[in-house]
Design an enzyme around this catalytic site. Structure first.
Site: not given
Ligand code: SAH
Length: 498
Positions: A35, A57, A88-90, A93, A118, A171, A200
């Site tokens: 992603d 993209k 990205g993240g978890d 989530v 996350t 988001m 972040g």
């Molecule tokens: N699964 C992801 C979230 C996906 S939804 C997680 O657990 O982090 C996408 C949202 O995640 C973005 O709109 C933003 O609010 C947040 N996000 C993801 N990466 C971020 C980052 N590095 N810094 C700040 N917000 C982030």
């Protein structure tokens, strides 16, 4: 046979926040589907051989719809591939991980899930905000602030207010004014601490500290954009006290690292650990000279030499490759003394089970190595080094009347990835701060950009006098480290760039 899909959380950006299990899964992947939010350096860990499918993209409107992603995962797995779905993240989530698994489950495709760190928690932590704190709250709520176009948010703000917990919205950048409005209307005091954290855990992280009442105005002033989290609650007031990431000495400082990719690791990670925004620019690459009859012959008569001398880790590495190719190993060096130019080369020797007998005292360059060797040697020296190398070493031996064979076993080739991007920045007046760990990295850098580029806009962080002299000859401003070691180079960056 059906393959497998591993849903891997890539973490919020900092590559150190990818889990060990995630990294292992990635290393095994034959296909990686990723992603837009996956950090650049996590993407750099994808195996070279893997098929890489970008389904996110963001800039263009070519994001693959969810159904399409589900289909790709299914198809690749049915082809028998080991697929990693990197998110990205978890992945669970607000990551739609569940939807992707449903389709796989329907078709009996095996899958695994590797949770990730996350952004909801990590971006806050990197902004000095602990999402819970004993005296501030007793719950944490992660809420999506995504609003369907033209529709109001379907969030029960009153319920959220009553919890008294920390609220984290993902988001929610676009809907932020509506979220704030909703909370205020539900009776949350405007002086409630609030914050936004953009990008972040990356070197580009920015935070906006405010109160619920002032957040819309402050965030607009700073131009906070996606991806960002919004945090509401008393924990935000701890941010200044706990602000460790923004206080890192090189936070947000862009530094271009010119070392060859296989040697850049330590320097890059040390700079990154201090908060630097490292741009990897491996403009030189060392390759062995093959065939190399001169070194093969010298290895055949190693008994003739009193000393074997190395001026770089690459020299040590390629010499051992030749030994190996000739069916020999370190025992062949039993009768010869070993001289090295500095600690990096010495370390490479230890990787081959060898200790050095001689290293210059304070200054790690060819001249000082030459002087030390001229003092120590009684008979013949074998030097295994680069094709283009400093004459200072042999000059010192000549001066002392010591016989030697100076054999070129590798050469430096200049590669130029991302050179258009850097050249454009220099021509438009942009400044660059670049590390030079050898004169050849200077030459590689200059030749990748073209000598005509405005080198006066470049500040070179140079590991020693020789790289600095070379840089200066091209008009590059220089700062020179006290000693020719990576640690001193990093120290130079910290001391001089602030
Ligand atoms: N699964 C992801 C979230 C996906 S939804 C997680 O657990 O982090 C996408 C949202 O995640 C973005 O709109 C933003 O609010 C947040 N996000 C993801 N990466 C971020 C980052 N590095 N810094 C700040 N917000 C982030």
């Amino acid at each position: 046979m059906t393959g497998k899909v591993t849903l891997v959380g890539a973490g919020p950006g900092d590559p150190g926040l990818l889990t060990i299990k995630g990294r292992e899964a990635l290393a095994q992947a034959e296909v990686v589907v990723y992603d837009a939010l996956v950090g650049e350096q996590v993407l750099a860990m994808m195996p070279e051989s893997a098929e890489k499918i970008d389904v996110g993209k963001r800039a263009s409107h070519h994001t693959v719809p969810q159904e399409g992603i589900n289909e790709i995962l299914l198809q690749k797995a049915l082809e028998g591939k080991n697929v990693v779905r990197l998110k990205g993240g978890d992945p669970f989530v607000f990551g739609r991980g569940g939807e992707e698994l449903e389709k796989l489950a329907e078709h009996g495709v095996p899958f695994e899930v590797v949770p990730g760190v996350t952004s909801a928690i990590a971006a806050a932590a990197y902004a000095g905000i602990p999402v819970t704190h004993r005296d501030c709250c007793s719950s944490l709520h992660i809420i999506t602030g995504h609003a369907r176009a033209g529709k109001p948010l379907s969030i029960d703000f009153e319920a959220l207010r009553r919890t008294g917990g920390t609220l984290v919205f993902l988001m929610g950048v676009t809907a932020m004014p509506m979220i704030v409005d909703g909370l205020l209307k539900a009776g949350m005091p405007p002086e409630t601490p609030a914050a936004m954290v953009e990008s972040g855990t990356t070197p580009r992280q920015r935070k906006c500290l405010a109160t619920l009442g002032t957040l819309p105005e402050k965030a607009a002033e700073m131009g906070i954009h996606s991806p960002a989290i919004i945090i509401v609650g008393r924990v935000c007031a701890l941010s200044e006290q706990f602000d460790w990431f923004d206080s890192l000495p090189l936070k947000g400082r862009e530094i271009v690292v010119t070392r060859p990719r296989e040697r850049a690791g330590t320097l890059c990670s040390k700079l990154r650990a201090l908060g630097a925004d490292v741009l990897e620019y491996p403009c030189i690459e060392t390759v062995p000279i093959l065939p190399c009859p001169a070194i093969d012959a010298a290895i055949g008569r190693l008994g003739d030499y009193e000393w074997l001398c190395f001026t770089s880790p690459a020299g040590v590495k390629f010499f051992h490759e030749r030994l190996d190719a000739l069916g020999l190993d370190a025992r062949a060096l039993g009768g010869v003394k070993l001289a090295v130019i500095g600690t990096g080369t010495a370390k490479e020797l230890t990787m081959h089970g060898l200790r050095y007998d001689l290293m210059p005292q304070d200054v790690y360059d060819a001249e000082h190595l030459g002087a030390a060797l001229a003092g120590a040697a009684r008979s013949k020296v074998l030097i295994a080094r680069a094709e283009v190398a400093s004459p200072e070493l042999t000059k010192a031996l000549d001066g002392a009347g010591i016989a030697y064979d100076d054999v070129a076993i590798y050469r430096t080739v200049y590669a130029s990835p991302r050179s258009d991007e850097l050249r454009a920045r220099l021509y438009t007046g942009g400044k660059l701060c670049v590390t030079f760990t050898s004169a050849s990295t200077v030459r590689g850098f200059v030749s990748s950009l073209g000598e005509g580029a405005p080198m006066g806009n470049v500040t070179g962080l140079c590991i020693g006098r020789q790289s600095a002299e070379c840089a200066e000859s091209y008009g590059i401003k220089t700062l020179i480290s006290q000693k020719a070691t990576i640690d001193e180079l990093v120290r130079l960056a910290v001391n001089k760039l602030n």
